[in-house]
Design a protein around this motif. Sequence first.
Motif, PDB file in Angstrom:
ATOM      1  N   HIS A  63     -29.391   2.388  -4.994  1.00 49.80           N
ATOM      2  CA  HIS A  63     -29.040   3.352  -6.040  1.00 49.80           C
ATOM      3  C   HIS A  63     -29.521   4.733  -5.599  1.00 49.80           C
ATOM      4  O   HIS A  63     -30.722   5.012  -5.574  1.00 49.80           O
ATOM      5  CB  HIS A  63     -29.717   2.906  -7.347  1.00 49.80           C
ATOM      6  CG  HIS A  63     -29.581   3.842  -8.492  1.00 49.80           C
ATOM      7  ND1 HIS A  63     -30.334   3.723  -9.639  1.00 49.80           N
ATOM      8  CD2 HIS A  63     -28.786   4.925  -8.698  1.00 49.80           C
ATOM      9  CE1 HIS A  63     -30.018   4.675 -10.492  1.00 49.80           C
ATOM     10  NE2 HIS A  63     -29.082   5.431  -9.929  1.00 49.80           N
ATOM     11  N   THR A  85     -24.611   2.922  -4.743  1.00 45.31           N
ATOM     12  CA  THR A  85     -24.136   3.554  -5.974  1.00 45.31           C
ATOM     13  C   THR A  85     -24.623   4.996  -6.034  1.00 45.31           C
ATOM     14  O   THR A  85     -25.755   5.302  -5.656  1.00 45.31           O
ATOM     15  CB  THR A  85     -24.599   2.786  -7.226  1.00 45.31           C
ATOM     16  OG1 THR A  85     -26.021   2.668  -7.233  1.00 45.31           O
ATOM     17  CG2 THR A  85     -23.975   1.399  -7.283  1.00 45.31           C
ATOM     18  N   GLY A 111     -20.247   2.270  -5.562  1.00 48.14           N
ATOM     19  CA  GLY A 111     -20.233   2.337  -7.014  1.00 48.14           C
ATOM     20  C   GLY A 111     -20.631   3.711  -7.503  1.00 48.14           C
ATOM     21  O   GLY A 111     -21.115   4.555  -6.737  1.00 48.14           O
ATOM     22  N   VAL A 113     -22.579   5.866 -10.892  1.00 49.26           N
ATOM     23  CA  VAL A 113     -23.625   5.720 -11.900  1.00 49.26           C
ATOM     24  C   VAL A 113     -23.499   6.836 -12.921  1.00 49.26           C
ATOM     25  O   VAL A 113     -23.166   7.971 -12.561  1.00 49.26           O
ATOM     26  CB  VAL A 113     -25.036   5.812 -11.257  1.00 49.26           C
ATOM     27  CG1 VAL A 113     -26.112   5.386 -12.245  1.00 49.26           C
ATOM     28  CG2 VAL A 113     -25.119   5.012  -9.970  1.00 49.26           C
TER      29      VAL A 113
END
Length: 214
Positions: A63, A85, A111, A113
Motif C-alpha cells: 500500500h 495499491t 489497485g 485507494v
Amino acid sequence: MIKISPSILSADFANLERDIRKISTADYVHVDVMDGVFVPNITIGLPVVKAIRPATPLPLDVHLMIVQPGRYAAQFCDAGADIVTMHVESDTEANLRDAIERVHAKGKRAGVVVKPGTPAEAVLPYIRDVEMILVMTVEPGFGGQSFLSDQMIKVRAIRKLINEQNPVCELEVDGGVAPDTFRACIDAGANVLVAGSAVYKAPDIPARIRLLRG
C-alpha cells in the motif's frame, strides 16, 4: 471467501521475519509504505520489501501512501510486491493510469485507494483497470486508530460499482478492523480485510485470523 491481510506495521520490526512467519495462515502480507509527505509518517521502503520477500510465500500487498507513486510502482514490483495499491489523491488521473500500467507491465496486480474524505465516485476512472480497490476506514498514516463506521456507506457503494463494472476486482478495507468491527466490513461487501494490532496483539494469531474470516 474472505481474505485476511495482516499489516506488518504492527509487527516487531526488530524481528520482522519471525513476525511475518507468525501470520502464515493469512492470505496476504500488508505492507504500508509511507513517505512523510503524503502522510505524516515514514515507514517501510524498497530495501525492506526486498528483504522480506524470501520470508514468506504469501503475496505482498503493498500500500503506497506516497506522492506520485508512479515513480516507484515498478520498483516495488521488482522488489517483490504482488499487489501495489496507490491513492487516488496522490497524483493526477493520467499519472495514476500510467502507474497502473507500469504495475501490470511487471505482471503484478494494481489497485487504487481512497481516504475517508474521498467519495466513492473517485474510483470510477480506474475501476475497470484494477484488481483491487482499498477503502481506508481510518486516516492513513498511523496504526492503531479507531474504526470509522461511517465508511461502510462508501464500501457498499463501491461494492455495487464493482459488481456492475468489474466483478473480479477485490474490495479491501484497512483501518481499525478488529473482532468488533470486521463483520460490518464483510456485510458491507469487503472481501479483503487488513488488520494490524488486532492480529499481532492476539494471544493466538491463527485463531484470530480464522475469526476475522467470519
